[in-house]
Design an enzyme around this catalytic site. Structure first.
Site, PDB file in Angstrom:
ATOM      1  N   ASP A 179      13.498  11.996 -23.562  1.00 18.43           N
ATOM      2  CA  ASP A 179      12.940  12.515 -22.323  1.00 18.43           C
ATOM      3  C   ASP A 179      11.820  13.343 -22.343  1.00 18.43           C
ATOM      4  O   ASP A 179      12.137  14.371 -23.035  1.00 18.43           O
ATOM      5  CB  ASP A 179      14.252  13.036 -21.572  1.00 18.43           C
ATOM      6  CG  ASP A 179      13.778  13.714 -20.062  1.00 18.43           C
ATOM      7  OD1 ASP A 179      13.476  12.772 -19.254  1.00 18.43           O
ATOM      8  OD2 ASP A 179      13.835  14.881 -20.093  1.00 18.43           O
ATOM      9  N   GLU A 198       9.573   8.456 -23.462  1.00 15.41           N
ATOM     10  CA  GLU A 198       9.335   8.596 -22.045  1.00 15.41           C
ATOM     11  C   GLU A 198       8.401   9.446 -22.169  1.00 15.41           C
ATOM     12  O   GLU A 198       8.211  10.518 -21.856  1.00 15.41           O
ATOM     13  CB  GLU A 198      10.561   9.082 -21.240  1.00 15.41           C
ATOM     14  CG  GLU A 198      10.442   9.030 -19.647  1.00 15.41           C
ATOM     15  CD  GLU A 198      10.139  10.440 -19.063  1.00 15.41           C
ATOM     16  OE1 GLU A 198       9.644  10.318 -18.086  1.00 15.41           O
ATOM     17  OE2 GLU A 198      10.461  11.451 -19.516  1.00 15.41           O
TER      18      GLU A 198
HETATM   19  C1  GLC Z   1      12.044  12.770 -16.933  1.00 19.25           C
HETATM   20  C2  GLC Z   1      12.838  12.030 -15.987  1.00 19.25           C
HETATM   21  C3  GLC Z   1      12.774  12.954 -14.902  1.00 19.25           C
HETATM   22  C4  GLC Z   1      13.389  14.171 -14.966  1.00 19.25           C
HETATM   23  C5  GLC Z   1      12.357  14.934 -15.882  1.00 19.25           C
HETATM   24  C6  GLC Z   1      12.740  16.391 -16.435  1.00 19.25           C
HETATM   25  O1  GLC Z   1      10.636  12.648 -16.506  1.00 19.25           O
HETATM   26  O2  GLC Z   1      12.712  10.715 -15.905  1.00 19.25           O
HETATM   27  O3  GLC Z   1      13.573  12.442 -13.938  1.00 19.25           O
HETATM   28  O4  GLC Z   1      13.084  14.982 -13.767  1.00 19.25           O
HETATM   29  O5  GLC Z   1      12.207  14.016 -17.291  1.00 19.25           O
HETATM   30  O6  GLC Z   1      13.705  16.084 -17.305  1.00 19.25           O
END
Ligand code: GLC
Length: 664
Positions: free
Chosen positions: A300, A342
């Site tokens: 993440d 991500e």
């Molecule tokens: C990522 C997640 C999102 C979250 C962010 C902070 O982008 O997809 O939902 O708010 O990380 O952890």
């Protein structure tokens, strides 16, 4: 007597015995010194071989990030690896062996992902077991359960504010339930995917608590500033992630008597990855989760973990070195496990997460293709694929051993990540087109079919992101409200086209829970005080199982029609070798702006995909199609019909999708 290390305790006897298992194997002195003496011989042999293979890249990247501290950090990592492999359950070791024999497992056309919140899909982790037949009927081979590790109470950013990486959210079950579910999924050929939030923890996490209690060791886990001098200097080049409900990137903390770095919400404290102790802690968490049976870790907000003054503090080179260290460690301990990045960033930065140059294929195994998602929505709104074509054809090729995670919707909002340069090349302006898309998908533009909500309006940049479910954004909600049957048909055709686009791109297509039965926006989120401020909850509904059951009897409901279409796409995809992700998709300029043209040149023959993103039929000449397919007879995989491409004209119907391969 035992000696404490940051990764556990080592007895004097163990220290004395070190090296025994290495007898007969040539290993370096430091490897001999930092491995567990009690490993069974076959595991010891695997460990040795894998260390020999991965140590050089691990050391190189450690040196790039930690300089003088690289040597000791490496030793601590080897010690950790040796302990973690000893703890790895036997069935997972077997999976490791199997994966080493099929290193392309994530690239195969049979891979299909499903993404859901445990509670909203099933209730608890154990209850997910009640829905395995459903997942199997969809062809799912990869199940991403949205954040499930113990979060802070109250507002917690949908679980992305973790208080303990080693326990599960209480209402969902326990870590044993997670491991049991992973095993059940594995029996069905479904890989469990879990989020690993690397960038931040909550102030409720033990590390933050100990920092607050005055322990310097833990204060050093965070980015803490006594006054505003440094924060102000950083702020000059930092963007705002949540300008609306969490402006600024630093939060004053009374207990620390300092400003703490908080990129996201004030309750998400960024970790200090420049401190090797943080790397070691996370490495330990990664091995722990891998040993519970997690097969893919979603990294993440990975882009944010390294900070550098004068930059946006995203995509810094150290991010990739750190990922390479962690992936090397996983290749040693649990080679069955993959990383998914991500990183919602521009194309040139994005391909780096799949490895280019020295990191080629050595970092994440898969990454979200955000640009494909954004440009599909853009093309559907403008009935024009030129911008999509220009933007995607400029994409640098990814490492051939990696794969995209393709998607139409996810739990997050849609940000219009369209560069000004791409827009200009497609004869529109960046700000103008982004504003058109926000107007269109919030339903404000005249003639719009969409129903979405504006998320995080930023008055400084005029940015308006969009929340909303796939079906509502594709026009189904408005069509049903208007009782307009033709508009319902058009919305369903758009949904099918969008699914086909991500299923045909080559990568792991991710079905976001509810989209496969065309679930509409759920406005009830405003009733929950923990969700009311964050309208992303409008597209995080509770699964409508009644609707699923009804699809059996009412086969012409929107839910049934979409579900049938999705299942069919998945089945066709699974038997189409041209969709193996080692082959790149090329998005070519089509003879008509309403057509999306994707070609996949596979050694078994080309696959040519044509989709009409508009509600008007498009006539095309077939000569160029014949050339691309490489024959005058083509099989169209979705209808099962053969096409004779000798006649001069072909009509592509509104929202029709054609997947051609040459008739052998
Ligand atoms: C990522 C997640 C999102 C979250 C962010 C902070 O982008 O997809 O939902 O708010 O990380 O952890």
């Amino acid at each position: 007597m035992t000696r404490s290390t940051s990764t556990g305790s080592v007895s004097d006897e163990a220290v004395h015995n070190r090296g025994r298992m290495w007898e007969g194997h040539p290993v370096t002195a430091e490897q001999r010194d930092f491995v567990q003496p009690t490993l069974p011989p076959d595991v010891a042999r695997s460990l040795r071989l894998r260390l020999e293979r991965y140590s050089p890249q691990m050391r190189e990247s450690l040196e790039a990030v930690y300089g003088e501290q690289a040597g000791t950090t490496y030793e601590r990592l080897v010690e950790l690896a040796s302990r973690a492999i000893a703890e790895r359950p036997e069935d997972l070791r077997v999976l490791d062996e199997a994966r080493l024999l099929s290193p392309d497992w994530l690239q195969q056309p049979r891979m299909v992902g499903y993404v859901c919140y445990t509670d909203r899909f099933a209730g608890t982790l154990a209850q997910i077991g009640d829905h395995l037949d459903y997942l199997e009927s969809l062809g799912v081979t990869y199940l991403h359960l949205m954040p499930l590790l113990k979060p802070r109470p109250g507002e917690n950013d949908g679980g992305y504010a973790v208080a303990d990486y080693r326990s599960v959210r209480e209402d969902l079950g326990t870590m044993d339930d997670l491991a049991a579910l992973a095993a059940r999924l594995r029996e069905r050929g479904i890989s469990l995917v879990v989020d690993l939030v690397l960038n931040h923890v909550t102030p409720e996490h033990e590390w933050a608590q100990r920092a607050r209690a005055g322990e310097q060791k833990y204060r050093d886990y965070f980015l803490v500033f006594d006054d505003r001098t440094e924060p102000d200097a950083y702020e000059r080049t930092l963007p705002e992630v949540f300008p609306d409900f969490a402006p600024g990137n630093f939060t004053w903390d009374e207990d620390l008597q300092a400003w703490v770095w908080t990129t996201f919400n004030s309750y998400q404290w960024d970790l200090n990855w420049a401190n090797p102790d943080v790397l070691l802690e996370m490495a330990d968490v990664i091995c722990y989760l891998a040993n519970q049976g997690v097969e893919v870790l979603r990294l993440d907000a990975i882009a944010f973990i390294w900070k550098r003054l004068g930059t946006s503090c995203q995509n810094e080179p150290e991010v990739h070195h750190i990922t390479r260290v962690l992936r090397s460690l996983l290749r040693v301990v649990a080679p069955a496990v993959a990383f998914k990045a991500e990183a919602i960033v521009g194309p040139d930065d994005l391909v780096k997460y799949l490895g280019i140059g020295e990191h080629y294929g050595k970092v994440s195994d898969t990454a979200y293709h955000n640009a494909l998602m954004v440009h599909l929505w853009s093309a559907i709104a403008s009935r024009d694929t030129r911008l999509l074509q220009l933007a995607l054809s400029r994409f640098p090729p990814k490492a051939s051993t990696t794969t995209w995670a393709t998607y139409v919707r996810c739990h997050d909002d849609i940000g219009w990540a369209i560069s000004d340069a791409d827009a200009a090349a497609a004869m529109v302006t960046g700000p103008g087109h982004r504003s058109f898309l926000s107007d269109f998908y919030s339903g404000e533009a005249p003639g719009s079919f969409a129903k979405g909500l504006v998320f995080q309006f930023n008055p400084e940049t005029n940015d308006r992101r969009i929340s909303g479910s796939m079906a509502s954004l594709a026009g189904l909600e408005a069509a049903l409200e208007a009782g307009d049957g033709l508009a319902v048909d058009a919305a369903i055709a758009r949904i099918r086209l969008l699914f086909a686009a991500v299923m045909g791109f080559g990568g792991v297509p991710l079905i976001y829970m509810g989209d496969e039965i065309a679930m509409l926006n759920d406005y009830s989120y405003t009733d929950d005080p923990d969700h009311a401020r964050d309208n992303r909850w409008v597209h995080r509904p509770t699964m409508d199982w009644e609707q699923v059951a009804d699809t059996e009897s009412d086969t012409w409901s929107p839910a049934a029609r979409v579900l049938t279409a999705v299942r069919h796409l998945v089945q066709v995809r699974a038997r189409t070798p041209q969709l193996h992700a080692s082959v790149e998709s090329q998005v070519l300029a089509a003879p008509d702006r309403r057509l999306l043209l994707v070609v996949r040149n596979h050694p078994l023959g080309a696959m040519v995909q044509l989709s009409n993103v508009s509600e008007t039929p498009v006539q095309i000449a077939t000569a160029w199609l014949r050339d691309l397919v490489g024959s005058s007879r083509a099989s169209e995989l979705l209808s099962g019909f053969d096409y004779d491409l000798t006649p001069h004209q072909l009509t592509v119907q509104p929202y029709q999708v054609l997947w051609f391969v040459s008739c052998a």
